[in-house]
Design a protein around this motif. Structure first.
Motif, PDB file in Angstrom:
ATOM      1  N   GLN A 126     -13.900  14.094  -4.700  1.00  0.00           N
ATOM      2  CA  GLN A 126     -14.996  13.588  -3.887  1.00  0.00           C
ATOM      3  C   GLN A 126     -15.272  12.137  -4.266  1.00  0.00           C
ATOM      4  O   GLN A 126     -15.268  11.783  -5.438  1.00  0.00           O
ATOM      5  CB  GLN A 126     -16.254  14.426  -4.102  1.00  0.00           C
ATOM      6  CG  GLN A 126     -16.062  15.903  -3.781  1.00  0.00           C
ATOM      7  CD  GLN A 126     -17.275  16.734  -4.182  1.00  0.00           C
ATOM      8  OE1 GLN A 126     -18.177  16.236  -4.841  1.00  0.00           O
ATOM      9  NE2 GLN A 126     -17.274  17.993  -3.793  1.00  0.00           N
ATOM     10  N   GLY A 127     -15.497  11.296  -3.260  1.00  0.00           N
ATOM     11  CA  GLY A 127     -15.774   9.892  -3.530  1.00  0.00           C
ATOM     12  C   GLY A 127     -14.522   9.045  -3.443  1.00  0.00           C
ATOM     13  O   GLY A 127     -13.394   9.544  -3.394  1.00  0.00           O
ATOM     14  N   ASP A 128     -14.707   7.745  -3.415  1.00  0.00           N
ATOM     15  CA  ASP A 128     -13.613   6.800  -3.246  1.00  0.00           C
ATOM     16  C   ASP A 128     -13.089   6.298  -4.591  1.00  0.00           C
ATOM     17  O   ASP A 128     -13.835   6.189  -5.569  1.00  0.00           O
ATOM     18  CB  ASP A 128     -14.071   5.590  -2.414  1.00  0.00           C
ATOM     19  CG  ASP A 128     -14.421   5.983  -0.983  1.00  0.00           C
ATOM     20  OD1 ASP A 128     -13.844   6.983  -0.502  1.00  0.00           O
ATOM     21  OD2 ASP A 128     -15.243   5.301  -0.353  1.00  0.00           O
ATOM     22  N   VAL A 129     -11.818   5.989  -4.588  1.00  0.00           N
ATOM     23  CA  VAL A 129     -11.173   5.320  -5.721  1.00  0.00           C
ATOM     24  C   VAL A 129     -10.657   3.989  -5.181  1.00  0.00           C
ATOM     25  O   VAL A 129      -9.680   3.953  -4.436  1.00  0.00           O
ATOM     26  CB  VAL A 129     -10.009   6.153  -6.292  1.00  0.00           C
ATOM     27  CG1 VAL A 129      -9.373   5.431  -7.476  1.00  0.00           C
ATOM     28  CG2 VAL A 129     -10.483   7.534  -6.694  1.00  0.00           C
ATOM     29  N   VAL A 130     -11.330   2.915  -5.516  1.00  0.00           N
ATOM     30  CA  VAL A 130     -11.040   1.618  -4.895  1.00  0.00           C
ATOM     31  C   VAL A 130     -10.471   0.643  -5.923  1.00  0.00           C
ATOM     32  O   VAL A 130     -11.035   0.460  -7.002  1.00  0.00           O
ATOM     33  CB  VAL A 130     -12.312   1.017  -4.255  1.00  0.00           C
ATOM     34  CG1 VAL A 130     -12.013  -0.343  -3.635  1.00  0.00           C
ATOM     35  CG2 VAL A 130     -12.859   1.971  -3.196  1.00  0.00           C
ATOM     36  N   ALA A 131      -9.342   0.027  -5.580  1.00  0.00           N
ATOM     37  CA  ALA A 131      -8.727  -0.998  -6.419  1.00  0.00           C
ATOM     38  C   ALA A 131      -9.044  -2.364  -5.830  1.00  0.00           C
ATOM     39  O   ALA A 131      -8.854  -2.592  -4.631  1.00  0.00           O
ATOM     40  CB  ALA A 131      -7.218  -0.802  -6.486  1.00  0.00           C
ATOM     41  N   GLY A 132      -9.538  -3.254  -6.687  1.00  0.00           N
ATOM     42  CA  GLY A 132      -9.851  -4.600  -6.208  1.00  0.00           C
ATOM     43  C   GLY A 132      -8.622  -5.310  -5.685  1.00  0.00           C
ATOM     44  O   GLY A 132      -8.646  -5.935  -4.619  1.00  0.00           O
ATOM     45  N   THR A 133      -7.523  -5.216  -6.422  1.00  0.00           N
ATOM     46  CA  THR A 133      -6.260  -5.797  -5.983  1.00  0.00           C
ATOM     47  C   THR A 133      -5.112  -4.847  -6.287  1.00  0.00           C
ATOM     48  O   THR A 133      -5.138  -4.126  -7.286  1.00  0.00           O
ATOM     49  CB  THR A 133      -5.970  -7.142  -6.685  1.00  0.00           C
ATOM     50  OG1 THR A 133      -5.906  -6.923  -8.103  1.00  0.00           O
ATOM     51  CG2 THR A 133      -7.041  -8.168  -6.373  1.00  0.00           C
ATOM     52  N   VAL A 134      -4.132  -4.852  -5.409  1.00  0.00           N
ATOM     53  CA  VAL A 134      -2.904  -4.091  -5.619  1.00  0.00           C
ATOM     54  C   VAL A 134      -1.738  -5.029  -5.345  1.00  0.00           C
ATOM     55  O   VAL A 134      -1.687  -5.666  -4.296  1.00  0.00           O
ATOM     56  CB  VAL A 134      -2.812  -2.863  -4.687  1.00  0.00           C
ATOM     57  CG1 VAL A 134      -1.486  -2.125  -4.909  1.00  0.00           C
ATOM     58  CG2 VAL A 134      -3.975  -1.921  -4.918  1.00  0.00           C
ATOM     59  N   THR A 135      -0.836  -5.147  -6.299  1.00  0.00           N
ATOM     60  CA  THR A 135       0.351  -5.967  -6.116  1.00  0.00           C
ATOM     61  C   THR A 135       1.595  -5.132  -6.402  1.00  0.00           C
ATOM     62  O   THR A 135       1.548  -4.171  -7.172  1.00  0.00           O
ATOM     63  CB  THR A 135       0.356  -7.191  -7.049  1.00  0.00           C
ATOM     64  OG1 THR A 135       0.278  -6.743  -8.416  1.00  0.00           O
ATOM     65  CG2 THR A 135      -0.831  -8.101  -6.756  1.00  0.00           C
ATOM     66  N   GLY A 136       2.674  -5.507  -5.764  1.00  0.00           N
ATOM     67  CA  GLY A 136       3.939  -4.817  -5.983  1.00  0.00           C
ATOM     68  C   GLY A 136       5.081  -5.808  -5.943  1.00  0.00           C
ATOM     69  O   GLY A 136       5.019  -6.811  -5.227  1.00  0.00           O
ATOM     70  N   THR A 137       6.107  -5.549  -6.723  1.00  0.00           N
ATOM     71  CA  THR A 137       7.291  -6.394  -6.720  1.00  0.00           C
ATOM     72  C   THR A 137       8.538  -5.517  -6.672  1.00  0.00           C
ATOM     73  O   THR A 137       8.575  -4.423  -7.238  1.00  0.00           O
ATOM     74  CB  THR A 137       7.370  -7.300  -7.965  1.00  0.00           C
ATOM     75  OG1 THR A 137       7.323  -6.494  -9.142  1.00  0.00           O
ATOM     76  CG2 THR A 137       6.229  -8.297  -7.989  1.00  0.00           C
ATOM     77  N   GLY A 138       9.543  -6.022  -5.976  1.00  0.00           N
ATOM     78  CA  GLY A 138      10.826  -5.340  -5.898  1.00  0.00           C
ATOM     79  C   GLY A 138      11.898  -6.344  -5.528  1.00  0.00           C
ATOM     80  O   GLY A 138      11.598  -7.429  -5.015  1.00  0.00           O
TER      81      GLY A 138
END
Length: 262
Positions: A126-138
């Motif tokens: 229940q409730g949100d799980v919020v990430a301020g920033t998400v980055t990915g590299t490949g």
């Protein structure tokens, strides 16, 4: 005096014994807390890995089992505060289909979610799980990019931090010459776009007919590669030619990890 000394020695022994017992209990308590913290951390990482695997499958993509690492020690204090320093998600052997039918492959899609906020209720679904920033590299292999042109003789390499395309141009039925050109790589409307310029044609005669053939050759080599739909709403932000392939940096902000499947 003998009676006095005789009465003090047992007290001192009892005092030392009590201190040893207390210290032993404290050691066991600390070890227990550390074990509980590491167990809780490992459990949470496994739960997240399962959810990420489901999200990857929902995006019609593939990868080996995700490896999730929740940074920060101790873990339980982050749970109580509802704030996490960083969550790292590694997707080994990542594969995804583009809208135009190509398969984008990366040995590793490395995703970092930072400044993650999750109330205790979120752990119960229940409730949100919020990430301020998400980055990915490949990294995308150059052979894959070259195959996207449909030109089997095109070869892409990195030189001095730039992408270079080279091939063999048939001037006539009996004459074939090597040619190369710098590639301009950028993201346009969510696609990786490659265009060639600064053509190098050593040994070719400088005449209008040859120039027309060369320009037509590299115009035919220009291509666009669709970017597949990625987990966590990631979009392409930067492209960097490296010796081992084209490094792609993805990003997103204010991502609801729970809504995205994590």
């Amino acid at each position: 005096m003998a009676e006095v000394y005789g009465s003090e020695r047992p007290r001192r022994r009892r005092g030392r014994t009590l201190r040893v017992v207390i210290l032993t209990l404290l050691v066991f308590l600390i070890v227990g807390v550390v074990v509980l913290d590491r167990f809780s951390n490992s459990y949470a990482e496994n739960v997240l890995a399962d959810k990420v695997a489901t999200e990857v499958a929902n995006q019609k993509a593939e990868s080996s089992r995700p490896v999730v690492t929740i940074a920060g020690v101790p873990f339980l204090t982050q749970v109580l505060a509802g704030k996490y320093e960083e969550i790292r998600i590694e997707l080994p052997d990542f594969k995804a289909q583009t809208g135009s039918g190509e398969t984008v492959r990366m040995d590793l899609l490395d995703i970092r979610a930072r400044d993650v906020k999750a109330p205790l209720s979120a752990l119960r679904g229940q409730g949100d799980v919020v990430a301020g920033t998400v980055t990915g590299t490949g990294t995308i292999d150059y052979r894959l990019l070259a195959d996207a042109t449909g030109q089997k003789d095109l070869k892409l390499t990195e030189k001095d931090g730039k992408l270079v395309g080279s091939g063999v141009l048939a001037i006539s039925q009996t004459q074939q010459v090597p040619v190369s050109a710098a590639a301009d790589v950028k993201v346009v409307d969510g696609k990786v776009q490659v265009r060639f310029s600064d053509v190098n044609t050593p040994g070719l005669p400088d005449n209008p007919l040859v120039r027309t053939q060369v320009n037509a050759f590299f115009a035919q080599m220009a291509f666009e590669l669709d970017v597949p739909k990625l987990p966590l709403n990631l979009v392409v932000q930067e492209l960097q030619p490296l010796p081992e392939g084209l490094r792609v940096t993805f990003g997103a902000s204010d991502v609801n990890l729970a809504a995205a499947g994590v």
